[in-house]
Enzyme design. Structure first.
Site, PDB file in Angstrom:
ATOM      1  CE  LYS A 178      -1.878   2.739   2.935  1.00  0.00           C
ATOM      2  NZ  LYS A 178      -1.824   3.906   2.074  1.00  0.00           N
ATOM      3  CD  GLU A 253      13.253  -0.067   8.602  1.00  0.00           C
ATOM      4  OE1 GLU A 253      14.010   0.714   9.149  1.00  0.00           O
ATOM      5  OE2 GLU A 253      13.744  -1.233   8.622  1.00  0.00           O
ATOM      6  CB  CYS A 287      13.391   8.589   7.725  1.00  0.00           C
ATOM      7  SG  CYS A 287      14.106   7.600   6.627  1.00  0.00           S
ATOM      8  CD  GLU A 388      10.612  12.318  11.057  1.00  0.00           C
ATOM      9  OE1 GLU A 388       9.604  11.810  11.288  1.00  0.00           O
ATOM     10  OE2 GLU A 388      11.615  11.795  10.436  1.00  0.00           O
TER      11      GLU A 388
HETATM   12  P1  NDP Z   1       2.716   8.314   7.899  1.00  0.00           P
HETATM   13  O1  NDP Z   1       3.007   7.355   8.912  1.00  0.00           O
HETATM   14  O2  NDP Z   1       1.680   9.185   8.067  1.00  0.00           O
HETATM   15  O3  NDP Z   1       2.075   7.235   6.674  1.00  0.00           O
HETATM   16  C1  NDP Z   1       2.791   6.114   6.552  1.00  0.00           C
HETATM   17  C2  NDP Z   1       2.117   5.117   5.591  1.00  0.00           C
HETATM   18  O4  NDP Z   1       1.227   4.600   6.480  1.00  0.00           O
HETATM   19  C3  NDP Z   1       1.052   5.685   4.567  1.00  0.00           C
HETATM   20  O5  NDP Z   1       0.797   4.878   3.289  1.00  0.00           O
HETATM   21  C4  NDP Z   1      -0.111   5.893   5.254  1.00  0.00           C
HETATM   22  O6  NDP Z   1      -1.420   5.871   4.386  1.00  0.00           O
HETATM   23  C5  NDP Z   1      -0.235   4.758   6.007  1.00  0.00           C
HETATM   24  N1  NDP Z   1      -1.126   5.023   7.268  1.00  0.00           N
HETATM   25  C6  NDP Z   1      -1.356   6.068   7.952  1.00  0.00           C
HETATM   26  N2  NDP Z   1      -2.232   5.398   9.033  1.00  0.00           N
HETATM   27  C7  NDP Z   1      -2.314   4.261   9.187  1.00  0.00           C
HETATM   28  C8  NDP Z   1      -2.995   3.334  10.058  1.00  0.00           C
HETATM   29  N3  NDP Z   1      -3.493   3.535  11.238  1.00  0.00           N
HETATM   30  N4  NDP Z   1      -2.992   1.941   9.506  1.00  0.00           N
HETATM   31  C9  NDP Z   1      -2.361   1.466   8.528  1.00  0.00           C
HETATM   32  N5  NDP Z   1      -1.600   2.472   7.563  1.00  0.00           N
HETATM   33  C10 NDP Z   1      -1.758   3.711   8.081  1.00  0.00           C
HETATM   34  O7  NDP Z   1       3.982   8.758   7.277  1.00  0.00           O
HETATM   35  P2  NDP Z   1       4.135   9.686   6.065  1.00  0.00           P
HETATM   36  O8  NDP Z   1       3.550   9.113   4.923  1.00  0.00           O
HETATM   37  O9  NDP Z   1       3.713  11.211   6.475  1.00  0.00           O
HETATM   38  O10 NDP Z   1       5.723   9.635   5.931  1.00  0.00           O
HETATM   39  C11 NDP Z   1       6.395  10.383   6.694  1.00  0.00           C
HETATM   40  C12 NDP Z   1       7.158   9.501   7.808  1.00  0.00           C
HETATM   41  O11 NDP Z   1       7.846   8.268   7.264  1.00  0.00           O
HETATM   42  C13 NDP Z   1       8.111  10.324   8.505  1.00  0.00           C
HETATM   43  O12 NDP Z   1       8.054  10.205   9.905  1.00  0.00           O
HETATM   44  C14 NDP Z   1       9.467   9.616   8.357  1.00  0.00           C
HETATM   45  O13 NDP Z   1      10.699   9.546   8.995  1.00  0.00           O
HETATM   46  C15 NDP Z   1       8.925   8.125   8.056  1.00  0.00           C
HETATM   47  N6  NDP Z   1       9.868   7.548   6.960  1.00  0.00           N
HETATM   48  C16 NDP Z   1      10.750   6.649   7.693  1.00  0.00           C
HETATM   49  C17 NDP Z   1      11.868   5.922   6.908  1.00  0.00           C
HETATM   50  C18 NDP Z   1      12.686   4.786   7.740  1.00  0.00           C
HETATM   51  O14 NDP Z   1      13.235   4.288   6.875  1.00  0.00           O
HETATM   52  N7  NDP Z   1      12.913   4.976   8.777  1.00  0.00           N
HETATM   53  C19 NDP Z   1      11.855   6.103   5.568  1.00  0.00           C
HETATM   54  C20 NDP Z   1      10.793   7.242   4.864  1.00  0.00           C
HETATM   55  C21 NDP Z   1      10.054   7.909   5.933  1.00  0.00           C
HETATM   56  P3  NDP Z   1      -1.906   7.321   3.826  1.00  0.00           P
HETATM   57  O15 NDP Z   1      -0.882   8.412   3.945  1.00  0.00           O
HETATM   58  O16 NDP Z   1      -2.154   6.923   2.440  1.00  0.00           O
HETATM   59  O17 NDP Z   1      -3.051   7.721   4.565  1.00  0.00           O
END
Ligand code: NDP
Length: 492
Positions: A178, A253, A287, A388
């Site tokens: 997803k 992650e 991240c 962050e």
């Molecule tokens: P989110 O945590 O908001 O979303 C990540 C994914 O999770 C999206 O596909 C989102 O869907 C989905 N999601 C949100 N809520 C739920 C839920 N309750 N159940 C299941 N899936 C859910 O992060 P962002 O997309 O805003 O990305 C930024 C974040 O990602 C930052 O905090 C960053 O640090 C982290 N990140 C970490 C990395 C690592 O390797 N450690 C690498 C890249 C990013 P949707 O948005 O479509 O609603």
């Protein structure tokens, strides 16, 4: 730069389909707010279908029984197809996500490398044997964990798709990926290439939809054996709780607030360049961004002054325009969040030394741009030093000696990445060993390899992706014991 609005489909059980209820989401180019595409907006019902398809493909389909050699060949083929379509994929990534083209090209090449790395690794999944008492034999089999739910964020849509799918497929798992609802396009384009590579139906399913509903279904479903998540720490916590229903295996992650430490004896010019790159690559939407810059007091002023002289070289604009080094943020909502942090920094008394606003000019009027922003004299207790921001905002924190640098660096709930700049190698390694972070750099920042493990300490995550470590979390471990003696046990 005007684009035709194209309608995308998602990929469930080997077919390209729309959401059951007809839900669609308009995807916009974040550099100019123009409509770019229509993508399906899946709900729980669509996700259930994808999970059933992946379940059937794992339980009854040919994938699990496909030889490792053949799985490897499929992965190489996907890598080849990514390379053959590299230009289109990179441009699509820029239009959907906003990053500069040069960075998107790098991501696409890295995604192909990732499929190739795991294509090679598919044939190297080996167990162990053990010497046990006479007349018996014991060995370990590594088997695919099963159906994997994979949820990714918007900052590296294609690359994160590769990081998730490649090891799962190499291990013999089936998957439901997803992507973020904001940036589904390159993942959906990848679905076309996976189909072209000839994977059996249901082995890979790519479902575009929001976290609320589609994502939650994937994390909760009792039919899913493992969930692999990349995203924010708060969401990671929700995923872990949802996954507890059937005690799925979970890898996370998550976010970071990563320290980049510059000592007075660093190569000054290299460290200045490295500090800017650490903070502002991919608009700071990384991240592992070096978003806390710790500078030794004796060079602090000169270092900040030199960064300020160089920062004008970061040209903002549409990622497809020549010479652009920084694109827009991914959405208006995310820009507002980043601007909220800039206001918080000013309110808390940090010294805003550059940026802080939106760039002026017609070119930027409808995009979600924020200038590269530096706060100086940031106190470690301020929100901009602790939370962050995930945007182009750098917090500079001066320190007086090695012990203080280590203390400030580790004073965080996060532990994803960290950098150290010094020409004293002993000191560099000594400090790296003290840092509680999963990815570290000495005299560089950001380069990382598919062959090496990626993941965080503390609240930056759980488990490791990539490298040999990455495939372990897609494998179960079975103990097999064989009796070589025909004599009955006669215990009773
Ligand atoms: P989110 O945590 O908001 O979303 C990540 C994914 O999770 C999206 O596909 C989102 O869907 C989905 N999601 C949100 N809520 C739920 C839920 N309750 N159940 C299941 N899936 C859910 O992060 P962002 O997309 O805003 O990305 C930024 C974040 O990602 C930052 O905090 C960053 O640090 C982290 N990140 C970490 C990395 C690592 O390797 N450690 C690498 C890249 C990013 P949707 O948005 O479509 O609603």
């Amino acid at each position: 730069m005007k684009t035709q609005v194209k309608t995308y489909e998602m990929f469930i059980n080997g077919k390209f389909v729309q959401a059951k209820n007809g839900g669609m989401r308009e995807i916009v180019d974040p550099a100019n707010g123009e409509p770019l595409a229509l993508a399906p907006e899946a709900g729980r019902a669509d996700m259930k279908l994808a999970i059933l398809a992946a379940r059937a493909a794992f339980d009854k389909g040919p994938w699990r029984k496909t030889t490792a050699q053949d799985r490897g060949k499929f992965l190489f083929k996907i890598g080849d197809l990514i390379r053959a379509n590299a230009k289109a994929l990179a441009e699509l990534e820029v239009r959907n996500m906003g990053k500069p083209l040069v960075e998107a090209e790098y991501d696409v090449a890295d995604a192909a490398n990732c499929f190739e790395f795991y294509g090679g690794l598919a044939t190297k999944i080996h167990g162990e044997t053990m010497s046990v008492p006479a007349n018996s034999m014991s060995f370990v089999l590594r088997e695919p964990i099963g159906v994997c739910g994979q949820i990714i964020p918007w900052n590296y849509p294609l690359l994160m798709s590769a990081w998730k799918l490649a090891p799962a497929l190499a291990a013999g798992c089936t998957a439901i990926l997803k992507p973020s609802e904001l940036t589904p396009l390159t993942a959906l384009a990848l679905a076309r290439l996976i189909h072209e590579a000839g994977l059996p139906p249901g082995v890979v399913n790519i479902v575009a939809g929001p976290g609320a509903g589609a994502g939650e279904e994937l994390a909760e479903s009792p039919l899913v054996d493992k969930v692999a998540f990349t995203g924010g720490t708060l969401t990671g916590r929700k995923i872990a709780i949802a996954a507890a229903g059937n005690l799925k295996k979970v890898t996370l992650e998550l976010g970071g607030k990563n320290p980049n430490i510059v000592f007075a004896d660093a190569d000054f010019e290299a460290a200045v360049d490295g500090a800017l790159f650490a903070a502002f690559a991919n608009q700071g939407e990384v991240c592992s961004a070096g978003s806390r810059l710790l500078i030794e007091k004796s060079i602090h002023k000169k270092f900040v002054d030199t960064m300020l002289k160089k920062i004008s070289r970061i040209k903002l604009g549409h990622g497809l325009s020549a010479g652009v080094k920084m694109g827009p943020l991914v959405s208006a909502a995310h820009r507002d969040k980043v601007e909220g942090y800039i206001k918080a920094g000013i309110r808390e008394g940090a010294k805003l030394v550059c940026g802080g606003g939106r760039p002026k000019g017609a070119e930027f009027a409808r995009g979600f741009f924020v200038e590269p922003t530096i706060f100086d004299d940031v106190k470690p207790t301020m929100r901009i030093a602790r939370e962050e921001i995930f945007g182009p905002v750098l917090s500079v924190i001066p320190f007086k000696n090695e012990a203080e640098a280590i203390h400030i660096a580790n004073d965080s709930e996060y532990g994803l990445a960290a950098g150290v700049w010094t020409l004293n190698v002993n000191k560099g390694i000594r400090v790296l060993k003290e840092l509680r972070a999963g990815i570290t750099w000495l005299n560089t920042y950001h380069p990382t390899f598919n062959e090496m493990p990626w993941g965080g300490y503390k609240q930056s995550g759980n488990g490791r992706e990539l490298g040999l470590y990455g495939i372990q979390s897609y494998l179960e471990t079975k103990q097999v014991n064989i009796n070589l003696d025909e004599t009955p046990l006669a215990w009773y």
